[in-house]
Design an enzyme around this catalytic site. Structure first.
Site, PDB file in Angstrom:
ATOM      1  N   ASP A   7       0.863  -1.190   0.000  1.00  0.00           N
ATOM      2  CA  ASP A   7       0.000   0.000   0.000  1.00  0.00           C
ATOM      3  C   ASP A   7       0.893   1.230   0.000  1.00  0.00           C
ATOM      4  O   ASP A   7       2.080   1.156   0.340  1.00  0.00           O
ATOM      5  CB  ASP A   7      -0.924   0.023   1.228  1.00  0.00           C
ATOM      6  CG  ASP A   7      -1.862   1.234   1.220  1.00  0.00           C
ATOM      7  OD1 ASP A   7      -2.457   1.519   0.159  1.00  0.00           O
ATOM      8  OD2 ASP A   7      -1.983   1.922   2.249  1.00  0.00           O
ATOM      9  N   CYS A 195     -11.075   2.883  -0.930  1.00  0.00           N
ATOM     10  CA  CYS A 195      -9.702   3.221  -0.550  1.00  0.00           C
ATOM     11  C   CYS A 195      -9.440   2.452   0.732  1.00  0.00           C
ATOM     12  O   CYS A 195     -10.280   2.478   1.647  1.00  0.00           O
ATOM     13  CB  CYS A 195      -9.565   4.719  -0.304  1.00  0.00           C
ATOM     14  SG  CYS A 195      -8.003   5.163   0.505  1.00  0.00           S
ATOM     15  N   THR A 196      -8.310   1.764   0.790  1.00  0.00           N
ATOM     16  CA  THR A 196      -8.102   0.876   1.935  1.00  0.00           C
ATOM     17  C   THR A 196      -7.831   1.631   3.240  1.00  0.00           C
ATOM     18  O   THR A 196      -7.846   1.026   4.310  1.00  0.00           O
ATOM     19  CB  THR A 196      -6.969  -0.133   1.657  1.00  0.00           C
ATOM     20  OG1 THR A 196      -5.790   0.579   1.258  1.00  0.00           O
ATOM     21  CG2 THR A 196      -7.364  -1.114   0.578  1.00  0.00           C
ATOM     22  N   HIS A 197      -7.606   2.942   3.145  1.00  0.00           N
ATOM     23  CA  HIS A 197      -7.516   3.729   4.383  1.00  0.00           C
ATOM     24  C   HIS A 197      -8.900   3.931   5.015  1.00  0.00           C
ATOM     25  O   HIS A 197      -9.002   4.114   6.225  1.00  0.00           O
ATOM     26  CB  HIS A 197      -6.925   5.118   4.109  1.00  0.00           C
ATOM     27  CG  HIS A 197      -5.439   5.157   3.927  1.00  0.00           C
ATOM     28  ND1 HIS A 197      -4.808   4.618   2.835  1.00  0.00           N
ATOM     29  CD2 HIS A 197      -4.459   5.684   4.712  1.00  0.00           C
ATOM     30  CE1 HIS A 197      -3.493   4.822   2.946  1.00  0.00           C
ATOM     31  NE2 HIS A 197      -3.260   5.462   4.080  1.00  0.00           N
TER      32      HIS A 197
END
Ligand code: DGL
Length: 271
Positions: A7, A195-197
């Site tokens: 990431d 979004c992986t956040h």
């Protein structure tokens, strides 16, 4: 030798957490490019070059056979280009879009039948500016479903705030992005946190969207899909034990934030 998770920074930890719960014995090397985060405000060439370099490193130096881009921005801007440029023999790179879109469109893994009408009609997509402008999500969706209206909201600033550990600012930004989305699409049935956040802020998205909106969060879907993939391709697991955390940023600072987010001790070392 392990599965590589990549990431731009801390967001992929949400995927790592879900993968560790689903596959507790899987050896993992996590690499966060915190020195260059956020990716979402960079142009596609820049994201491609950064991503390609880090994936290459996971293949060559860490011995990973399989690398997961636990980052939608990298998946949107770099995955297809990397696959088209050619991947070394025995190596593989996969993204995080497809499991999410298969869940949204009620498909089993690898169901490549023509696009069809699905129950979902109005979907909100929250993602970084680069992911939104790539239209990769809409493209992948169009391969599988017809008649789904997608309204995308580029969530400027949210990744920066999370990387800085400023969750008060991140929360305020999420609320204002949800308001902006609702002005364009008042009643989405589903919202995609692309979004992986963002799963770190999932409760804020859900609260701001209201209880009638189903929030799709990627980490668990990606973990399930990875488990399924590794069952069919066990040779992609590789050797190794436990999880290692690498960062291009300041290991102490990144470890502190990671520990805060995952609520357990995480120790990064310099990549
Ligand atoms: N976690 C990344 C994603 O899924 C964030 C990208 C960024 O660094 O802006 O898109």
């Amino acid at each position: 030798m392990a599965v590589g998770l990549f990431d731009s920074g801390l967001g992929g930890l949400t995927v790592l957490d879900a993968v560790e719960k689903r596959l507790p014995d899987l050896p993992i090397v996590y690499l966060g490019d915190n020195a260059h985060a956020p990716y979402g405000v960079r142009d596609a060439d820049d994201i491609y070059e950064l991503t390609r370099g880090h994936v290459q490193r996971l293949w060559d130096e860490e011995g990973c056979n399989l690398v997961i881009l636990a980052c939608n921005t990298a998946s949107a801007a770099a995955l297809r280009r990397m696959q088209e440029a050619g991947v070394p023999k025995g190596k593989r790179v996969l993204g995080v879009f497809v499991p999410l879109i298969e869940a949204l469109t009620e498909r089993q893994w690898g169901d490549n039948s023509p696009p069809r009408e699905v129950a979902l009609k109005h979907a909100a997509l929250f993602a970084t500016p680069a992911t939104v402008s790539s239209r990769a999500f809409q493209r992948e969706l169009a391969f599988r479903a017809i008649g789904v209206d997608v309204e995308a909201q580029a969530c400027g600033g949210v990744v920066d705030a999370i990387e800085e550990g400023d969750l008060i600012l991140a929360e305020a930004l999420v609320r204002s992005h949800v308001d902006a989305l609702k002005r364009k699409m008042p009643n989405p049935e589903a919202a995609v946190l692309g979004c992986t956040h963002y799963p770190l802020m999932e409760h804020v998205f859900q609260q701001a969207l209201g209880p009638d909106v189903q929030v799709f969060s990627q980490p668990r879907l990606v973990a399930d899909s990875l488990a399924d993939y590794l069952e069919r391709r066990p040779e992609m697991v590789g050797e190794g034990e436990g999880t290692r955390f690498l960062t291009t940023g300041d290991p102490r600072r990144v470890s502190d934030r990671a520990t805060q987010f995952l609520r357990r001790e995480i120790a990064f070392t310099a990549a």
